[in-house]
Design a protein around this motif. Sequence first.
Motif, PDB file in Angstrom:
ATOM      1  N   GLY A   1       0.845  -1.141   0.102  1.00 51.28           N
ATOM      2  CA  GLY A   1      -0.049   0.004  -0.103  1.00 51.28           C
ATOM      3  C   GLY A   1       0.818   1.274  -0.141  1.00 51.28           C
ATOM      4  O   GLY A   1       0.477   2.427   0.062  1.00 51.28           O
TER       5      GLY A   1
ATOM      6  N   LEU B   1      -5.983   3.824   6.920  1.00 53.06           N
ATOM      7  CA  LEU B   1      -6.070   3.797   5.422  1.00 53.06           C
ATOM      8  C   LEU B   1      -5.200   4.900   4.870  1.00 53.06           C
ATOM      9  O   LEU B   1      -4.546   5.111   3.790  1.00 53.06           O
TER      10      LEU B   1
ATOM     11  N   LEU C   1      -1.750   4.686   3.791  1.00 49.81           N
ATOM     12  CA  LEU C   1      -1.746   3.611   2.582  1.00 49.81           C
ATOM     13  C   LEU C   1      -2.109   4.098   1.416  1.00 49.81           C
ATOM     14  O   LEU C   1      -3.130   3.943   0.796  1.00 49.81           O
TER      15      LEU C   1
ATOM     16  N   THR D   1      -5.398   1.564  -1.553  1.00 51.08           N
ATOM     17  CA  THR D   1      -6.248   1.617  -0.281  1.00 51.08           C
ATOM     18  C   THR D   1      -7.199   0.733  -0.380  1.00 51.08           C
ATOM     19  O   THR D   1      -7.472   0.214   0.650  1.00 51.08           O
ATOM     20  N   ASP D   2      -8.070   0.669  -1.111  1.00 51.21           N
ATOM     21  CA  ASP D   2      -9.361  -0.069  -1.065  1.00 51.21           C
ATOM     22  C   ASP D   2      -8.961  -1.781  -0.650  1.00 51.21           C
ATOM     23  O   ASP D   2      -9.857  -2.289  -0.178  1.00 51.21           O
TER      24      ASP D   2
ATOM     25  N   ARG E   1      -9.353  -2.500   2.798  1.00 49.83           N
ATOM     26  CA  ARG E   1     -10.366  -2.138   3.645  1.00 49.83           C
ATOM     27  C   ARG E   1     -11.107  -3.746   4.043  1.00 49.83           C
ATOM     28  O   ARG E   1     -11.109  -4.446   3.038  1.00 49.83           O
TER      29      ARG E   1
ATOM     30  N   VAL F   1      -8.655  -2.139   8.826  1.00 48.84           N
ATOM     31  CA  VAL F   1      -7.641  -2.575   7.846  1.00 48.84           C
ATOM     32  C   VAL F   1      -7.363  -3.863   8.311  1.00 48.84           C
ATOM     33  O   VAL F   1      -6.894  -4.010   9.330  1.00 48.84           O
TER      34      VAL F   1
END
Length: 174
Positions: free
Chosen positions: A44, A70, A73, A77-78, A81, A86
């Motif tokens: 990330g 997040l 990162l 990023t997604d 999730r 995280v």
Amino acid sequence: ESGQGWADNDRRFLTFCNAVARWAERTSPDLLHLNDWHTAAVLGMLDARPPTVFTIHTIGYQGVTASTWLAQLPVNTDAFRWYDVVNPLAAAIRLADLVVAVSPTYAREIVTPQSGMGLHELLAARGDALVGIRNGIDTAVWDPAHDRHIAAPFDVGDPSGKLACREALLAECG
């Protein structure tokens, strides 16, 4: 003692991941081999990353931390999730070019609901990009008691050759 990680593990290991990412940017390695959640956040933090292998030793340790991370990162990023938190391990499973489990048996186990610790569907979705490689070495080939490529032989009964091997290695590496 409680079996729980240190309260600041997220900060410790995300800081370490940032250092690894900066190193990878400077050195451009041919391959980046990451291990467990502790190094997963590197994925990330790199805009351009080399081919990546990610090894899972214990699926239960996922490094789950607050969603506020997040912001640390900036890339992919997604992928980090995981519901409202995280999950670095989940992200690495999603992002690595190859995911390696510590044995073929473990690779088969972690794609099941019983052993996948909630990540079984992500792992199963990797298909052939999830493999198992057994830990260990072939002791018939890699046996210091009979290795002609080392400075002196040694074994558990007579470890005295280890000192000569150490000194030869230090001399060779400067």
